[in-house]
Design an enzyme around this catalytic site. Structure first.
Site, PDB file in Angstrom:
ATOM      1  N   ASP A  36      -8.507   8.862  13.261  1.00  0.00           N
ATOM      2  CA  ASP A  36      -8.447   8.668  11.897  1.00  0.00           C
ATOM      3  C   ASP A  36      -9.077   7.301  11.683  1.00  0.00           C
ATOM      4  O   ASP A  36      -8.287   6.332  10.849  1.00  0.00           O
ATOM      5  CB  ASP A  36      -7.012   8.798  11.127  1.00  0.00           C
ATOM      6  CG  ASP A  36      -7.298   9.099   9.785  1.00  0.00           C
ATOM      7  OD1 ASP A  36      -8.117   9.219   9.076  1.00  0.00           O
ATOM      8  OD2 ASP A  36      -5.987   8.759   8.901  1.00  0.00           O
ATOM      9  N   GLY A  44       0.784  -1.193   0.140  1.00  0.00           N
ATOM     10  CA  GLY A  44       0.083   0.171   0.264  1.00  0.00           C
ATOM     11  C   GLY A  44       0.928   1.348   0.047  1.00  0.00           C
ATOM     12  O   GLY A  44       1.956   1.080   0.452  1.00  0.00           O
ATOM     13  N   ARG A  45       0.175   2.127  -0.568  1.00  0.00           N
ATOM     14  CA  ARG A  45       0.882   3.689  -0.396  1.00  0.00           C
ATOM     15  C   ARG A  45       0.277   4.722   0.276  1.00  0.00           C
ATOM     16  O   ARG A  45      -1.144   4.692   0.195  1.00  0.00           O
ATOM     17  CB  ARG A  45       1.161   3.884  -1.834  1.00  0.00           C
ATOM     18  CG  ARG A  45       2.008   3.205  -2.715  1.00  0.00           C
ATOM     19  CD  ARG A  45       2.297   3.703  -4.213  1.00  0.00           C
ATOM     20  NE  ARG A  45       3.130   2.661  -4.862  1.00  0.00           N
ATOM     21  CZ  ARG A  45       4.444   2.386  -4.976  1.00  0.00           C
ATOM     22  NH1 ARG A  45       5.099   2.997  -4.260  1.00  0.00           N
ATOM     23  NH2 ARG A  45       4.884   1.498  -5.907  1.00  0.00           N
ATOM     24  N   GLY A  46       0.741   5.574   0.759  1.00  0.00           N
ATOM     25  CA  GLY A  46       0.107   6.653   1.537  1.00  0.00           C
ATOM     26  C   GLY A  46       0.924   7.913   0.874  1.00  0.00           C
ATOM     27  O   GLY A  46       1.889   7.810   0.479  1.00  0.00           O
ATOM     28  N   LYS A  73       7.223  -0.172   6.669  1.00  0.00           N
ATOM     29  CA  LYS A  73       6.679   1.352   6.121  1.00  0.00           C
ATOM     30  C   LYS A  73       8.047   2.023   5.828  1.00  0.00           C
ATOM     31  O   LYS A  73       8.794   2.492   6.767  1.00  0.00           O
ATOM     32  CB  LYS A  73       5.736   1.839   6.860  1.00  0.00           C
ATOM     33  CG  LYS A  73       5.249   3.254   6.653  1.00  0.00           C
ATOM     34  CD  LYS A  73       4.270   3.891   7.563  1.00  0.00           C
ATOM     35  CE  LYS A  73       3.802   5.053   6.785  1.00  0.00           C
ATOM     36  NZ  LYS A  73       2.648   5.617   7.938  1.00  0.00           N
ATOM     37  N   VAL A  86       4.160   1.002   1.997  1.00  0.00           N
ATOM     38  CA  VAL A  86       4.476  -0.323   3.111  1.00  0.00           C
ATOM     39  C   VAL A  86       4.549  -1.356   2.164  1.00  0.00           C
ATOM     40  O   VAL A  86       3.927  -1.788   1.231  1.00  0.00           O
ATOM     41  CB  VAL A  86       3.049  -0.363   3.590  1.00  0.00           C
ATOM     42  CG1 VAL A  86       3.064  -1.626   4.696  1.00  0.00           C
ATOM     43  CG2 VAL A  86       2.650   0.740   4.608  1.00  0.00           C
ATOM     44  N   GLY A  93       4.689   7.507   2.904  1.00  0.00           N
ATOM     45  CA  GLY A  93       5.342   6.572   2.920  1.00  0.00           C
ATOM     46  C   GLY A  93       4.564   5.304   2.122  1.00  0.00           C
ATOM     47  O   GLY A  93       3.592   5.480   1.764  1.00  0.00           O
TER      48      GLY A  93
END
Length: 400
Positions: free
Chosen positions: A236, A121-123, A143, A128, A126
């Site tokens: 969140d 996954g991407r945020g 991460k 992961v 960063g």
């Protein structure tokens, strides 16, 4: 980023439109003189809706069409859509198709004693990776702080603070942080490996069964009760931050914007954070908050998991305004067959006034069990009838 739209047409055909070729903003409709994207759908207006770029994806605006523009089967005037959303005009359906991503340069490399095997996954800050801790032969999630922030001391500090903050917490329904590693210019957060997020499950499989949603609310409420005991507000809670392991246990992740409570038992925000689809009214206003803001977000998350669509639709600004002032829709209309216990539970979690919500996350755990017992009792006669009918049919077959 270039985006493509996949159109499912009334005659069963599909075609892909590259928005880079069309140009934005553009109009969708059935008249080639008025629209840049032409659809042969008699239920579409000549100039039905417009599409423009938005920092979160694309923004769709209805142009006064006769039959309406729908996002995830909810009629809208204007809304932001991402890859997870479906747009419908008449009987024509649209879905965003992002172009293939370039290979990640870190996949297949070893950083700080960890093999980075694939992107999970991407945020914003960063990526992961599914990784392996080489010296222990242990599968982990890693991460890695984005390269664009490595030279930003404030961002590096925030990343390391998040790791240390999460590493001090230990609960069965919080994703466990094992370590934080700095290797040259790279900064790594080493976490318990989970299978997937509920955001991914929603995208791939659609709404969850009610029993599963009860499990999610119970498990996350237990995690939030522990956070309360540590005087922390998560801020969140959302489907993307609820992860599932191979055993099917639900765990809350990402303490990146969590805040500690002050002496008055509240967190005083210097800036409004949180995801628009799940933010509590008092949090959206920038007011001081406590754990009841997380309970509202949990209710909004459960709503999304149960119905397959967020509580409110529109632009980020419109959604936040609706959380503050718009009554929640009728859950029974969006999720037919939902039990009265679930309706009552979510109604309590989604009260605009935090004093009308459950006072503590532990109360929610108890309320989930009560609601589930009532739902089971209401369903049990139906199940008994079903078994009786099956038994009768078996006897009839044996007789013949």
């Amino acid at each position: 980023m270039t985006l493509r739209i996949l159109l499912s047409l009334p005659n069963g055909d599909e075609k892909t439109v590259d928005l880079a070729d069309v140009g934005l903003p553009c109009v969708v409709g059935r008249d080639s003189a008025s629209a840049q994207i032409v659809i042969p759908d008699p239920q579409a207006s000549r100039a039905h809706c417009s599409i423009d770029r938005h920092d979160q994806g694309l923004v769709i605006e209805d142009l006064g069409s006769l039959n309406g523009t729908f996002v995830n089967d909810q009629r809208i005037t204007k809304a932001v859509i991402t890859e997870r959303d479906e747009l419908r005009i008449g009987t024509t359906r649209f879905q965003l198709e992002p172009p293939p991503e370039a290979p990640d340069p870190l996949v297949g490399t070893r950083v700080g004693g960890f093999d980075l095997n694939e992107v999970m996954g991407r945020g914003r800050f960063g990526t992961v990776y599914r990784g392996t801790q080489v010296n222990l032969g242990r599968d982990v999630a890693v991460k890695v702080l984005s390269s664009e922030y490595r030279s930003d001391p404030a961002r590096v500090k925030a990343f390391l603070d998040e790791a240390r903050k999460a590493g001090r917490l230990n609960h069965p329904h919080l994703v466990q942080v094992h370590d934080v590693v700095s290797h040259g210019e790279d900064h790594l957060l080493i976490m318990e490996l989970m299978s997937h997020s509920l955001g991914e499950r929603l995208k791939d499989e659609g709404p969850l069964e009610e029993d599963d949603v009860f499990d999610v609310v119970r498990d996350v409420a237990k995690a939030l009760a522990y956070a309360e005991s540590q005087r922390i507000v998560h801020r969140d809670v959302k489907p993307d931050n609820i992860l599932v392991n191979e055993e099917g246990s639900y765990k809350l992740a990402d303490l990146g914007i969590a805040m500690g409570l002050g002496e008055d038992g509240r967190a005083h925000q210097d800036q409004v954070y949180g995801s628009p689809h799940y933010v509590a009214p008092e949090q959206a206003r920038g007011q001081a908050i406590d754990g009841r803001a997380d309970l509202y977000a949990l209710g909004a998350t459960a709503w999304h998991l149960l119905t397959g669509q967020p509580l409110f639709q529109g632009t980020a600004k419109q959604i936040v305004a609706m959380h503050i002032g718009t009554p929640i829709p009728d859950l029974r209309r969006l999720a037919p067959g939902v039990s009265p216990g679930m309706v009552e539970l979510l109604a309590r979690l989604l009260k605009k006034d935090p004093t009308q919500r459950p006072a503590r996350a532990a109360d929610v755990v108890e309320q989930v069990e009560g609601a589930r017992r009532r739902a089971g009792a209401a369903r049990s006669p139906v199940r008994k009838v079903s078994r009786v009918m099956l038994s009768r049919r078996s006897r009839l077959r044996r007789r013949h």
